[in-house]
Design a protein around this motif. Structure first.
Motif, short mmCIF file in Angstrom:
data_model
loop_
_atom_site.label_atom_id
_atom_site.label_comp_id
_atom_site.label_asym_id
_atom_site.label_seq_id
_atom_site.Cartn_x
_atom_site.Cartn_y
_atom_site.Cartn_z
N ALA A 1 12.88 -60.18 -20.81
CA ALA A 1 12.39 -60.76 -19.56
C ALA A 1 13.22 -60.18 -18.43
CB ALA A 1 12.50 -62.28 -19.59
N LEU A 2 12.55 -59.49 -17.52
CA LEU A 2 13.23 -58.89 -16.38
C LEU A 2 13.07 -59.80 -15.17
CD1 LEU A 2 14.50 -56.52 -14.72
CD2 LEU A 2 12.17 -55.61 -14.51
N TYR A 3 14.17 -60.09 -14.51
CA TYR A 3 14.14 -60.89 -13.28
C TYR A 3 14.64 -60.05 -12.11
CZ TYR A 3 15.44 -64.18 -9.63
OH TYR A 3 15.56 -64.82 -8.42
N ILE A 4 13.86 -60.04 -11.03
CA ILE A 4 14.28 -59.40 -9.78
C ILE A 4 14.13 -60.44 -8.69
CG2 ILE A 4 13.82 -57.56 -8.12
CD1 ILE A 4 12.65 -55.91 -10.39
N GLY A 5 15.20 -60.77 -8.01
CA GLY A 5 15.11 -61.78 -6.96
C GLY A 5 16.47 -62.20 -6.46
N SER A 6 16.47 -63.24 -5.64
CA SER A 6 17.71 -63.71 -5.01
C SER A 6 18.20 -65.02 -5.60
CB SER A 6 17.50 -63.87 -3.50
OG SER A 6 16.40 -64.73 -3.24
N ARG A 7 17.66 -65.43 -6.75
CA ARG A 7 18.05 -66.65 -7.46
C ARG A 7 18.06 -67.87 -6.54
NH1 ARG A 7 23.21 -64.36 -10.86
NH2 ARG A 7 23.92 -63.92 -8.75
N PRO A 8 16.90 -68.21 -5.94
CA PRO A 8 16.87 -69.30 -4.95
C PRO A 8 17.26 -70.66 -5.53
CG PRO A 8 14.64 -68.66 -5.59
CD PRO A 8 15.57 -67.63 -6.16
N THR A 9 17.05 -70.87 -6.83
CA THR A 9 17.43 -72.15 -7.43
C THR A 9 18.94 -72.31 -7.46
OG1 THR A 9 15.43 -72.09 -8.80
CG2 THR A 9 17.18 -73.60 -9.48
N LEU A 10 19.66 -71.20 -7.66
CA LEU A 10 21.12 -71.26 -7.80
C LEU A 10 21.84 -71.02 -6.48
CD1 LEU A 10 21.40 -69.17 -11.09
CD2 LEU A 10 21.29 -71.66 -10.85
N SER A 11 21.30 -70.15 -5.64
CA SER A 11 21.96 -69.83 -4.37
C SER A 11 20.88 -69.50 -3.34
CB SER A 11 22.91 -68.64 -4.53
OG SER A 11 22.25 -67.56 -5.16
N PRO A 12 20.51 -70.48 -2.50
CA PRO A 12 19.39 -70.31 -1.56
C PRO A 12 19.48 -69.07 -0.69
CG PRO A 12 20.14 -72.59 -1.61
CD PRO A 12 21.12 -71.81 -2.42
N ASN A 13 20.68 -68.65 -0.36
CA ASN A 13 20.85 -67.47 0.50
C ASN A 13 21.48 -66.31 -0.25
OD1 ASN A 13 19.87 -68.81 2.91
ND2 ASN A 13 21.80 -69.95 2.90
N GLY A 14 21.20 -66.26 -1.54
CA GLY A 14 21.82 -65.23 -2.37
C GLY A 14 21.24 -63.86 -2.14
#
Length: 562
Positions: free
Chosen positions: A113-126
């Motif tokens: 499973a590949l994830y690309i993103g800013s991890r909004p659940t863990l760090s809203p401004n990541g």
């Protein structure tokens, strides 16, 4: 074969050949490479990747799109919820232009499973990260180079409530990837044909039907290249995994040329002539195989993640036949996506879900006649309604065809109300899902009080009444509508809009002239409903009073005050 270089791209193969003898080199021209009559180019591959159309990109590449990164230390949160991930450091991360979200991938032979993103659940401004979870892998990957082959798009990124919600979502993503994985590998080995990205709608029907999509966003275009230029980029950017189809209704402008040149990843249907909105969509959708159709106006700007909430609602409730997002008014001249939290008016067509009154006059949650409310979250709950707006109309493809699609004789306007009415008579639901948001310019083809639009609205409303209301009601309703439509004409007279008055008169004469045809349609509609009935007639979304009396006599301006 078409490589160009230098200032103004003036250099080409013939230019290079002039210097072969002088500088002792040989120029070998590679002819255009095609896959099922689609010429392969780097721009087509790049645009497919940017739209998360992984299957198309891989087909054009001839192999899965891949990249390599070094596994580096992360925050190790994944392993605390049972899904350890390899955090990848990419030498040139700007080259990975995939939209943020979850992808089915492979590392060697290992499903991932590949994830690309800013991890909004863990760090809203990541910051944007690239992580890979190797399914059922046990071992240490730190400081190793890891090559990831991207096989398919699963879903967009989204914010979840907490770690437990995140764990459940990752578990669901893993299950979906494992479900698709054998098919993806067999598809890669079988090397199946891809959808040609532009084609003549009178040719290659077998090729078009050979590709089935879960979701197809279908835009009917007539002479609105200016809208495609402004609004189509948002649809492509925010609809990963969906097929984007533009059906052209014989536009005299350069819409087709513009699409071929700038958006080769869009499926283009040339319908050759102007069939109108209703019949144009009927002819286009006959050629598109999908589970869900999203009928979208060319002057609609969509928000990130606009598809997922509505498709999720349709999947969760088999009785839900049609749905729409919350539709806000796009201000002319706006060049960027409206900012979050900025107050917007509801749009005339659809707002937060369409209703009708006892007399068959349509209005909306958020809009009564020309009175539009400001969106302050008052209609942010998913609710059943009577009709969904044709500007952004989600429907189960199977039901669209079973119930005969739009009535082509309407040409434009009210056809979505008529189709929703048939479905609700058969017991199905229609809802607005306000978690999904779009902005509609409105009046992009005809202004709201254009005489042609007045004619179509008044005539088609009468068509819908005769096709769908019981005879016991029609005996008093049709004379009442004749009287009320006359009062509407008087209102136009007060504003000196005499062409609109004549449009109402013409609408009634056209209705009476086609009485026998409409009665025959009424009989056929009754047969279709009997064949596909799933429950008692669904009357949610019908106001038991008169919206005319409520608005003009009681001065009701807001839906919530009814």
């Amino acid at each position: 074969y078409d490589h160009r270089f230098g200032s103004g791209r003036e250099g080409d193969i013939s230019y290079l050949k002039k210097f072969e003898a002088s500088y002792g080199f040989q120029v070998i021209e590679i002819p255009a490479q095609e896959v099922d009559e689609v010429t392969i180019s780097s721009s087509k591959i790049r645009k497919a990747l940017e739209a998360a159309d992984i299957l198309l990109a891989n087909r054009l590449l001839g192999h899965p799109f891949s990249f390599t990164g070094k596994v580096v230390e992360g925050n190790r949160i994944g392993r605390t919820i049972g899904f350890p991930t390899a955090n990848l450091e990419i030498e040139d991360p700007y080259k990975i232009q995939l939209p943020e979200g979850i992808y089915a991938a492979r590392c060697g032979k290992q499903p991932a499973a590949l994830y690309i993103g800013s991890r909004p659940t863990l760090s809203p401004n990541g910051k944007r990260v690239i992580e890979v979870h190797l399914i059922d892998f046990v071992g240490d990957l730190y400081h190793q180079d890891l090559t990831v082959e991207v096989l398919d798009y699963i879903r967009p990124d989204k914010t979840l409530e907490d770690l437990e919600s995140l764990r459940k979502q990752i578990s669901a993503d893993k299950a979906e990837i494992l479900r698709r994985f054998p098919e993806l590998e067999s598809t890669e080995n079988a090397n199946p044909p891809i959808m040609p990205m532009t084609y003549d709608a009178h040719q290659d029907h077998a090729m078009l039907h050979s590709v089935h999509y879960e979701t197809a966003v279908v835009i009917l275009n007539y002479n609105t290249r200016r809208h495609l230029e402004q609004y189509l980029p948002s649809v492509i950017a925010h609809s990963p995994g969906a097929a984007i189809v533009v059906a052209d209704n014989g536009s005299p402008d350069d819409s087709i040329l513009f699409l071929k040149e700038h958006y080769p990843q869009v499926i283009l249907l040339d319908l050759k002539q102007n069939w109108g909105f209703a019949e144009g969509y009927n002819r286009a959708l006959q050629q598109v195989s999908a589970d869900y159709y999203v009928i979208l106006n060319s002057d609609v700007q969509v928000a990130p993640g606009w598809l997922e909430p509505v498709i999720k609602a349709l999947k969760a409730d088999p009785s839900l036949a049609v749905a729409q997002p919350k539709i806000l008014a796009w201000r002319p001249g706006a060049g960027v996506l409206p900012s979050d939290g900025e107050a917007y008016q509801f749009e005339y067509a659809g707002a937060a879900g369409g209703w009708i009154d006892l007399l068959g006059y349509p209005f909306c949650r958020g809009r009564i006649f020309s009175q539009r409310e400001q969106d302050v979250g008052q209609y942010d709950t998913t609710e059943e309604c009577f009709w969904a707006a044709g500007a952004a109309f989600f429907i189960r493809a199977e039901l669209y065809h079973k119930f005969g699609g739009f009535d082509g004789d309407y040409f434009a306007h009210n056809e979505e109300i008529d189709l929703c009415w048939r479905l609700k008579r058969a017991g199905s639901k229609v809802s607005c899902v306000p978690e999904s948001v779009v902005w509609h310019l409105g009046g992009g083809t005809l202004e709201y009080e254009n005489p042609r639009k007045v004619f179509l609205n008044f005539r088609n409303s009468l068509y819908s009444l005769l096709k769908n209301e019981p005879w016991s009601k029609l005996l008093w309703l049709l004379p009442a509508r004749l009287l009320l439509d006359g009062l509407a004409g008087a209102r136009f007279a007060a504003k000196r809009q005499f062409k609109a008055i004549w449009a109402i008169v013409r609408a009634h004469f056209s209705f009476y002239n086609h009485l026998s045809d409409t009665l025959e349609k009424r009989r056929k509609v009754r047969q279709i409903i009997a064949q596909y009935q799933v429950g008692p007639e669904n009357k949610k979304g019908i106001y038991s009073g008169s919206i005319i009396l409520a608005h003009y006599l009681k001065r009701v301006k807001k839906f919530e005050d009814l």
